[in-house]
Write a protein that holds these residues in place. Sequence first.
Motif, PDB file in Angstrom:
ATOM      1  N   ASP A   1       0.823  -1.211   0.000  1.00 45.05           N
ATOM      2  CA  ASP A   1       0.000   0.000   0.000  1.00 45.05           C
ATOM      3  C   ASP A   1       0.856   1.259   0.000  1.00 45.05           C
ATOM      4  O   ASP A   1       0.373   2.351   0.294  1.00 45.05           O
ATOM      5  CB  ASP A   1      -0.950   0.008   1.207  1.00 45.05           C
ATOM      6  N   GLY A   2       2.139   1.104  -0.349  1.00 45.34           N
ATOM      7  CA  GLY A   2       3.026   2.261  -0.406  1.00 45.34           C
ATOM      8  C   GLY A   2       3.739   2.552   0.909  1.00 45.34           C
ATOM      9  O   GLY A   2       4.590   3.426   0.972  1.00 45.34           O
ATOM     10  N   ASP A   3       3.377   1.834   1.959  1.00 39.15           N
ATOM     11  CA  ASP A   3       4.041   1.968   3.258  1.00 39.15           C
ATOM     12  C   ASP A   3       4.832   0.668   3.487  1.00 39.15           C
ATOM     13  O   ASP A   3       4.231  -0.391   3.625  1.00 39.15           O
ATOM     14  CB  ASP A   3       2.984   2.152   4.360  1.00 39.15           C
ATOM     15  N   PRO A   4       6.169   0.763   3.495  1.00 36.39           N
ATOM     16  CA  PRO A   4       6.963  -0.473   3.576  1.00 36.39           C
ATOM     17  C   PRO A   4       6.962  -1.152   4.939  1.00 36.39           C
ATOM     18  O   PRO A   4       7.471  -2.265   5.074  1.00 36.39           O
ATOM     19  CB  PRO A   4       8.382  -0.004   3.213  1.00 36.39           C
ATOM     20  N   ARG A   5       6.376  -0.511   5.950  1.00 31.23           N
ATOM     21  CA  ARG A   5       6.362  -1.138   7.276  1.00 31.23           C
ATOM     22  C   ARG A   5       5.407  -2.337   7.328  1.00 31.23           C
ATOM     23  O   ARG A   5       4.387  -2.354   6.659  1.00 31.23           O
ATOM     24  CB  ARG A   5       5.943  -0.107   8.333  1.00 31.23           C
ATOM     25  N   ALA A   6       5.763  -3.307   8.157  1.00 31.16           N
ATOM     26  CA  ALA A   6       4.915  -4.490   8.324  1.00 31.16           C
ATOM     27  C   ALA A   6       3.549  -4.067   8.882  1.00 31.16           C
ATOM     28  O   ALA A   6       3.458  -3.125   9.675  1.00 31.16           O
ATOM     29  CB  ALA A   6       5.584  -5.478   9.277  1.00 31.16           C
ATOM     30  N   ALA A   7       2.507  -4.771   8.458  1.00 34.67           N
ATOM     31  CA  ALA A   7       1.144  -4.460   8.921  1.00 34.67           C
ATOM     32  C   ALA A   7       0.527  -5.686   9.593  1.00 34.67           C
ATOM     33  O   ALA A   7       0.796  -6.820   9.199  1.00 34.67           O
ATOM     34  CB  ALA A   7       0.279  -4.028   7.740  1.00 34.67           C
ATOM     35  N   TYR A   8      -0.288  -5.430  10.607  1.00 35.37           N
ATOM     36  CA  TYR A   8      -1.043  -6.509  11.242  1.00 35.37           C
ATOM     37  C   TYR A   8      -2.170  -5.870  12.047  1.00 35.37           C
ATOM     38  O   TYR A   8      -2.299  -4.638  12.098  1.00 35.37           O
ATOM     39  CB  TYR A   8      -0.135  -7.373  12.144  1.00 35.37           C
ATOM     40  N   ALA A   9      -2.999  -6.706  12.682  1.00 35.80           N
ATOM     41  CA  ALA A   9      -4.117  -6.175  13.477  1.00 35.80           C
ATOM     42  C   ALA A   9      -4.295  -6.987  14.748  1.00 35.80           C
ATOM     43  O   ALA A   9      -3.816  -8.125  14.847  1.00 35.80           O
ATOM     44  CB  ALA A   9      -5.406  -6.193  12.655  1.00 35.80           C
ATOM     45  N   ILE A  10      -4.945  -6.386  15.727  1.00 33.40           N
ATOM     46  CA  ILE A  10      -5.300  -7.097  16.958  1.00 33.40           C
ATOM     47  C   ILE A  10      -6.808  -6.996  17.175  1.00 33.40           C
ATOM     48  O   ILE A  10      -7.381  -5.892  17.114  1.00 33.40           O
ATOM     49  CB  ILE A  10      -4.550  -6.510  18.182  1.00 33.40           C
ATOM     50  N   TYR A  11      -7.438  -8.152  17.382  1.00 34.87           N
ATOM     51  CA  TYR A  11      -8.852  -8.201  17.760  1.00 34.87           C
ATOM     52  C   TYR A  11      -8.928  -8.350  19.275  1.00 34.87           C
ATOM     53  O   TYR A  11      -8.321  -9.259  19.842  1.00 34.87           O
ATOM     54  CB  TYR A  11      -9.541  -9.378  17.051  1.00 34.87           C
ATOM     55  N   ASP A  12      -9.678  -7.453  19.905  1.00 34.98           N
ATOM     56  CA  ASP A  12      -9.901  -7.488  21.350  1.00 34.98           C
ATOM     57  C   ASP A  12     -11.369  -7.857  21.564  1.00 34.98           C
ATOM     58  O   ASP A  12     -12.270  -7.075  21.221  1.00 34.98           O
ATOM     59  CB  ASP A  12      -9.581  -6.098  21.937  1.00 34.98           C
ATOM     60  N   ASP A  13     -11.615  -9.036  22.102  1.00 37.74           N
ATOM     61  CA  ASP A  13     -13.017  -9.486  22.202  1.00 37.74           C
ATOM     62  C   ASP A  13     -13.746  -8.872  23.399  1.00 37.74           C
ATOM     63  O   ASP A  13     -14.964  -9.027  23.511  1.00 37.74           O
ATOM     64  CB  ASP A  13     -13.123 -11.018  22.194  1.00 37.74           C
ATOM     65  N   GLU A  14     -13.010  -8.173  24.274  1.00 42.91           N
ATOM     66  CA  GLU A  14     -13.685  -7.497  25.392  1.00 42.91           C
ATOM     67  C   GLU A  14     -14.225  -6.134  24.960  1.00 42.91           C
ATOM     68  O   GLU A  14     -15.353  -5.768  25.292  1.00 42.91           O
ATOM     69  CB  GLU A  14     -12.717  -7.338  26.570  1.00 42.91           C
ATOM     70  N   THR A  15     -13.405  -5.405  24.201  1.00 47.37           N
ATOM     71  CA  THR A  15     -13.862  -4.092  23.727  1.00 47.37           C
ATOM     72  C   THR A  15     -14.601  -4.212  22.391  1.00 47.37           C
ATOM     73  O   THR A  15     -15.238  -3.257  21.944  1.00 47.37           O
ATOM     74  CB  THR A  15     -12.662  -3.134  23.550  1.00 47.37           C
ATOM     75  N   GLY A  16     -14.501  -5.378  21.754  1.00 48.78           N
ATOM     76  CA  GLY A  16     -15.150  -5.555  20.460  1.00 48.78           C
ATOM     77  C   GLY A  16     -14.547  -4.663  19.395  1.00 48.78           C
ATOM     78  O   GLY A  16     -15.258  -3.993  18.646  1.00 48.78           O
ATOM     79  N   THR A  17     -13.222  -4.649  19.359  1.00 43.50           N
ATOM     80  CA  THR A  17     -12.533  -3.779  18.396  1.00 43.50           C
ATOM     81  C   THR A  17     -11.452  -4.545  17.644  1.00 43.50           C
ATOM     82  O   THR A  17     -10.889  -5.514  18.138  1.00 43.50           O
ATOM     83  CB  THR A  17     -11.853  -2.585  19.098  1.00 43.50           C
ATOM     84  N   VAL A  18     -11.173  -4.061  16.436  1.00 42.28           N
ATOM     85  CA  VAL A  18     -10.012  -4.519  15.671  1.00 42.28           C
ATOM     86  C   VAL A  18      -9.154  -3.295  15.381  1.00 42.28           C
ATOM     87  O   VAL A  18      -9.640  -2.320  14.797  1.00 42.28           O
ATOM     88  CB  VAL A  18     -10.430  -5.204  14.349  1.00 42.28           C
TER      89      VAL A  18
END
Length: 244
Positions: free
Chosen positions: A194-211
């Motif tokens: 996507d034009g940004d060379p940094r590694a990407a990832y995500a965290i799902y938190d099932d208590e706050t219901g957020t990604v």
Amino acid sequence: MHYAIIADIHANLSAFTVVLDDIQRRGGASELWCLGDVVGYGPDPHGCIELLRHYKFLCVAGNHDWAAIGKIDTATFNPDAAAACLWTARQLGPEDKACLEGLPERVEVADFTLVHGSPREPIWEYLVTEEQAGENEAYFDTRFCLVGHSHVPLVFELMDDSTWVGRWLADGETLVLGGRRLIINPGGVGQPRDGDPRAAYAIYDDETGTVSVYRVAYNIEATQARMKACGLPPRLISRLSHGH
Ligand code: ZN
């Protein structure tokens, strides 16, 4: 609990290691959810499979994972990808191959369906347009779907008027999971596009219901030096500097 969502590691051990460190720094994850393409392109296929297996993980199959063990053919791969695939195949031990062989095309966990490409075509489809999101809607039963393959962090959201609206996700952005169906791509760990060379990832938190989506810098030059020493195609080496 926290679940780390990672995709497209692509045998980039340097990137994978900093992502795991970053996950730890943010409190750790009880499980890794990997969206495929653990290997292919990069210099450390064995090291990445071995490291993944140290963790509690779920992982679906990517096109490069199965091409590397001859389970699917590389006719549609570009010449550089095909060359890297042949090289990758020679680096894999019996346990690595068994691990890749056993990866499922799809996993359902909690409210999520995990696939590499798309729920309609798990191994091959690049799900990157709103039109495709709509076409894929009927192919997963859970509220949310996690995809990789395009190496671009993005989300598609099913709106009240039944249209799907998509957008790219920025570093640090948090999605609040509500009633609407979402298709989420965490971006690529080992070869961002996507034009940004940094590694990407995500965290799902099932208590706050957020990604939440994160970017993390890694030693690109170290990976590139390893690739050069392995004789991997120059274009695959240089693209890591630019993130596309
Ligand atoms: Zn990939």
